[in-house]
Design a protein around this motif. Structure first.
Motif, PDB file in Angstrom:
ATOM      1  N   VAL A  92      -8.109  54.048  31.062  1.00 34.38           N
ATOM      2  CA  VAL A  92      -6.679  54.323  30.968  1.00 34.38           C
ATOM      3  C   VAL A  92      -6.096  53.534  29.799  1.00 34.38           C
ATOM      4  O   VAL A  92      -6.300  52.332  29.687  1.00 34.38           O
ATOM      5  N   THR A  93      -5.384  54.251  28.932  1.00 35.94           N
ATOM      6  CA  THR A  93      -4.712  53.618  27.793  1.00 35.94           C
ATOM      7  C   THR A  93      -3.213  53.690  28.022  1.00 35.94           C
ATOM      8  O   THR A  93      -2.651  54.775  28.166  1.00 35.94           O
ATOM      9  N   PHE A  94      -2.588  52.535  28.095  1.00 43.17           N
ATOM     10  CA  PHE A  94      -1.139  52.428  28.252  1.00 43.17           C
ATOM     11  C   PHE A  94      -0.569  52.003  26.902  1.00 43.17           C
ATOM     12  O   PHE A  94      -0.927  50.941  26.388  1.00 43.17           O
ATOM     13  N   LEU A  95       0.294  52.834  26.319  1.00 42.65           N
ATOM     14  CA  LEU A  95       0.865  52.558  25.005  1.00 42.65           C
ATOM     15  C   LEU A  95       2.380  52.540  25.106  1.00 42.65           C
ATOM     16  O   LEU A  95       2.988  53.491  25.592  1.00 42.65           O
ATOM     17  N   ARG A  96       2.971  51.451  24.630  1.00 44.71           N
ATOM     18  CA  ARG A  96       4.433  51.347  24.577  1.00 44.71           C
ATOM     19  C   ARG A  96       4.840  51.463  23.117  1.00 44.71           C
ATOM     20  O   ARG A  96       4.393  50.696  22.277  1.00 44.71           O
ATOM     21  N   ASP A 108       0.837  39.728  29.147  1.00 40.69           N
ATOM     22  CA  ASP A 108       1.124  39.714  30.586  1.00 40.69           C
ATOM     23  C   ASP A 108       2.425  40.441  30.918  1.00 40.69           C
ATOM     24  O   ASP A 108       2.530  41.120  31.938  1.00 40.69           O
ATOM     25  N   ASN A 109       3.438  40.349  30.048  1.00 44.31           N
ATOM     26  CA  ASN A 109       4.685  41.080  30.282  1.00 44.31           C
ATOM     27  C   ASN A 109       4.483  42.581  30.136  1.00 44.31           C
ATOM     28  O   ASN A 109       5.081  43.367  30.864  1.00 44.31           O
ATOM     29  N   LEU A 110       3.616  42.977  29.216  1.00 44.65           N
ATOM     30  CA  LEU A 110       3.315  44.391  29.009  1.00 44.65           C
ATOM     31  C   LEU A 110       2.590  44.967  30.235  1.00 44.65           C
ATOM     32  O   LEU A 110       2.955  46.024  30.749  1.00 44.65           O
ATOM     33  N   GLN A 111       1.597  44.242  30.736  1.00 44.74           N
ATOM     34  CA  GLN A 111       0.852  44.704  31.921  1.00 44.74           C
ATOM     35  C   GLN A 111       1.750  44.793  33.145  1.00 44.74           C
ATOM     36  O   GLN A 111       1.674  45.751  33.917  1.00 44.74           O
ATOM     37  N   THR A 112       2.616  43.808  33.345  1.00 41.62           N
ATOM     38  CA  THR A 112       3.519  43.813  34.495  1.00 41.62           C
ATOM     39  C   THR A 112       4.518  44.961  34.399  1.00 41.62           C
ATOM     40  O   THR A 112       4.845  45.589  35.403  1.00 41.62           O
ATOM     41  N   PRO A 132     -10.175  46.552  38.831  1.00 42.91           N
ATOM     42  CA  PRO A 132     -11.119  46.617  37.710  1.00 42.91           C
ATOM     43  C   PRO A 132     -12.405  47.376  38.028  1.00 42.91           C
ATOM     44  O   PRO A 132     -13.097  47.831  37.125  1.00 42.91           O
ATOM     45  N   ALA A 133     -12.723  47.534  39.300  1.00 48.36           N
ATOM     46  CA  ALA A 133     -13.914  48.296  39.667  1.00 48.36           C
ATOM     47  C   ALA A 133     -13.739  49.790  39.393  1.00 48.36           C
ATOM     48  O   ALA A 133     -14.725  50.502  39.225  1.00 48.36           O
ATOM     49  N   TRP A 134     -12.487  50.267  39.331  1.00 47.50           N
ATOM     50  CA  TRP A 134     -12.236  51.704  39.193  1.00 47.50           C
ATOM     51  C   TRP A 134     -11.520  52.106  37.915  1.00 47.50           C
ATOM     52  O   TRP A 134     -11.497  53.283  37.563  1.00 47.50           O
ATOM     53  N   ILE A 135     -10.894  51.172  37.212  1.00 48.31           N
ATOM     54  CA  ILE A 135     -10.278  51.532  35.931  1.00 48.31           C
ATOM     55  C   ILE A 135     -10.619  50.514  34.860  1.00 48.31           C
ATOM     56  O   ILE A 135     -10.864  49.337  35.147  1.00 48.31           O
ATOM     57  N   LEU A 136     -10.650  50.994  33.644  1.00 50.75           N
ATOM     58  CA  LEU A 136     -10.831  50.160  32.459  1.00 50.75           C
ATOM     59  C   LEU A 136      -9.539  50.312  31.647  1.00 50.75           C
ATOM     60  O   LEU A 136      -9.404  51.249  30.861  1.00 50.75           O
ATOM     61  N   PRO A 137      -8.552  49.419  31.879  1.00 53.08           N
ATOM     62  CA  PRO A 137      -7.252  49.597  31.224  1.00 53.08           C
ATOM     63  C   PRO A 137      -7.204  48.980  29.829  1.00 53.08           C
ATOM     64  O   PRO A 137      -7.850  47.974  29.550  1.00 53.08           O
ATOM     65  N   THR A 138      -6.420  49.619  28.962  1.00 48.64           N
ATOM     66  CA  THR A 138      -6.121  49.104  27.632  1.00 48.64           C
ATOM     67  C   THR A 138      -4.615  49.160  27.469  1.00 48.64           C
ATOM     68  O   THR A 138      -4.003  50.195  27.727  1.00 48.64           O
ATOM     69  N   TYR A 139      -4.018  48.047  27.057  1.00 42.43           N
ATOM     70  CA  TYR A 139      -2.572  47.974  26.868  1.00 42.43           C
ATOM     71  C   TYR A 139      -2.278  47.764  25.390  1.00 42.43           C
ATOM     72  O   TYR A 139      -2.826  46.856  24.771  1.00 42.43           O
ATOM     73  N   GLU A 140      -1.407  48.616  24.836  1.00 42.73           N
ATOM     74  CA  GLU A 140      -1.039  48.518  23.433  1.00 42.73           C
ATOM     75  C   GLU A 140       0.480  48.531  23.318  1.00 42.73           C
ATOM     76  O   GLU A 140       1.169  49.124  24.138  1.00 42.73           O
ATOM     77  N   ASP A 141       0.970  47.898  22.267  1.00 43.51           N
ATOM     78  CA  ASP A 141       2.401  47.820  22.013  1.00 43.51           C
ATOM     79  C   ASP A 141       2.595  47.911  20.505  1.00 43.51           C
ATOM     80  O   ASP A 141       2.057  47.103  19.764  1.00 43.51           O
ATOM     81  N   GLU A 148       6.885  60.122  15.330  1.00 42.33           N
ATOM     82  CA  GLU A 148       6.852  59.882  16.776  1.00 42.33           C
ATOM     83  C   GLU A 148       8.213  59.446  17.302  1.00 42.33           C
ATOM     84  O   GLU A 148       8.992  58.827  16.600  1.00 42.33           O
ATOM     85  N   SER A 149       8.450  59.767  18.566  1.00 46.76           N
ATOM     86  CA  SER A 149       9.622  59.278  19.268  1.00 46.76           C
ATOM     87  C   SER A 149       9.211  57.999  20.004  1.00 46.76           C
ATOM     88  O   SER A 149       8.041  57.801  20.289  1.00 46.76           O
ATOM     89  N   TRP A 150      10.153  57.135  20.330  1.00 54.06           N
ATOM     90  CA  TRP A 150       9.792  55.947  21.101  1.00 54.06           C
ATOM     91  C   TRP A 150       9.730  56.310  22.573  1.00 54.06           C
ATOM     92  O   TRP A 150      10.337  57.258  23.031  1.00 54.06           O
ATOM     93  N   GLY A 151       8.929  55.566  23.303  1.00 51.82           N
ATOM     94  CA  GLY A 151       8.739  55.820  24.729  1.00 51.82           C
ATOM     95  C   GLY A 151       7.412  55.242  25.190  1.00 51.82           C
ATOM     96  O   GLY A 151       6.890  54.282  24.630  1.00 51.82           O
ATOM     97  N   ILE A 152       6.836  55.871  26.221  1.00 50.77           N
ATOM     98  CA  ILE A 152       5.599  55.406  26.834  1.00 50.77           C
ATOM     99  C   ILE A 152       4.567  56.531  26.773  1.00 50.77           C
ATOM    100  O   ILE A 152       4.881  57.670  27.079  1.00 50.77           O
ATOM    101  N   SER A 153       3.347  56.179  26.410  1.00 52.28           N
ATOM    102  CA  SER A 153       2.248  57.143  26.405  1.00 52.28           C
ATOM    103  C   SER A 153       1.140  56.612  27.308  1.00 52.28           C
ATOM    104  O   SER A 153       0.752  55.445  27.204  1.00 52.28           O
ATOM    105  N   ILE A 154       0.646  57.478  28.192  1.00 48.06           N
ATOM    106  CA  ILE A 154      -0.445  57.102  29.098  1.00 48.06           C
ATOM    107  C   ILE A 154      -1.540  58.157  28.973  1.00 48.06           C
ATOM    108  O   ILE A 154      -1.268  59.348  29.069  1.00 48.06           O
ATOM    109  N   THR A 155      -2.766  57.700  28.746  1.00 48.47           N
ATOM    110  CA  THR A 155      -3.914  58.607  28.647  1.00 48.47           C
ATOM    111  C   THR A 155      -4.967  58.157  29.651  1.00 48.47           C
ATOM    112  O   THR A 155      -5.337  56.987  29.679  1.00 48.47           O
ATOM    113  N   VAL A 156      -5.419  59.101  30.478  1.00 47.63           N
ATOM    114  CA  VAL A 156      -6.487  58.823  31.460  1.00 47.63           C
ATOM    115  C   VAL A 156      -7.700  59.657  31.066  1.00 47.63           C
ATOM    116  O   VAL A 156      -7.579  60.877  30.906  1.00 47.63           O
TER     117      VAL A 156
END
Length: 160
Positions: A92-96, A108-112, A132-141, A148-156
């Protein structure tokens, strides 16, 4: 955080060239159809302001609950519907993409800030669990590019 989000206030924040797409997504979410768990899932929440972990920790319970409901509502407006859970590990990629004049958040603020979005992916079945046993997360900012528009992008994605 203000008043409860509805279809009209959500659509006002979407660029003109995307309004039809998001209006269709909103109607599908309202129909609450069950979908197939087919990956990759690419989700974009336009103009969604992610709360910092520091903001969430220091606030009253009711303010945090309001933020949690806003997270869920934005995901529902973008077509995230319940699916059958699949017992597989996912990447899972979380992009702000922060708005003009905004600033980067530390790790830590990004993950929370992404916590309630991640929890809703588990609740709807796109992730089996958020451990962590079921997801491999990546957090980007980062700042959005010119197109691009600003917002949140999530890719699974599936891990092969």
């Amino acid at each position: 955080m203000g008043k409860k989000m509805n279809k009209k206030s959500f659509i006002q924040g979407v660029p003109d060239y995307n309004k039809k797409f998001y209006r269709d997504q909103f109607e599908k979410a309202e129909a609450n159809e069950r979908v197939d768990n087919v990956l990759p899932l690419k989700l974009f929440l336009p103009r969604f302001k992610l709360a910092s972990g520091n903001d969430l920790v220091a606030k009253h319970h009711f303010i945090v609950q309001r933020y949690k409901k806003r997270c869920v509502r934005h995901m529902e407006l973008n077509g995230i519907r319940k699916t059958k859970k699949v017992k597989k590990k996912r990447k899972v990629t979380f992009l702000r993409l922060y708005p003009k004049g905004g600033r980067m958040l530390d790790g830590d603020n990004l993950q929370t800030g992404f916590k309630y979005l991640r929890d809703h992916l588990v609740r709807t079945g796109w992730l089996y669990e958020d451990s962590p046993a079921w997801i491999l997360p990546t957090y980007e900012d980062r700042k959005p590019y010119d197109w691009e528009s600003w917002g949140i992008s999530i890719t699974v994605e599936e891990i092969k």
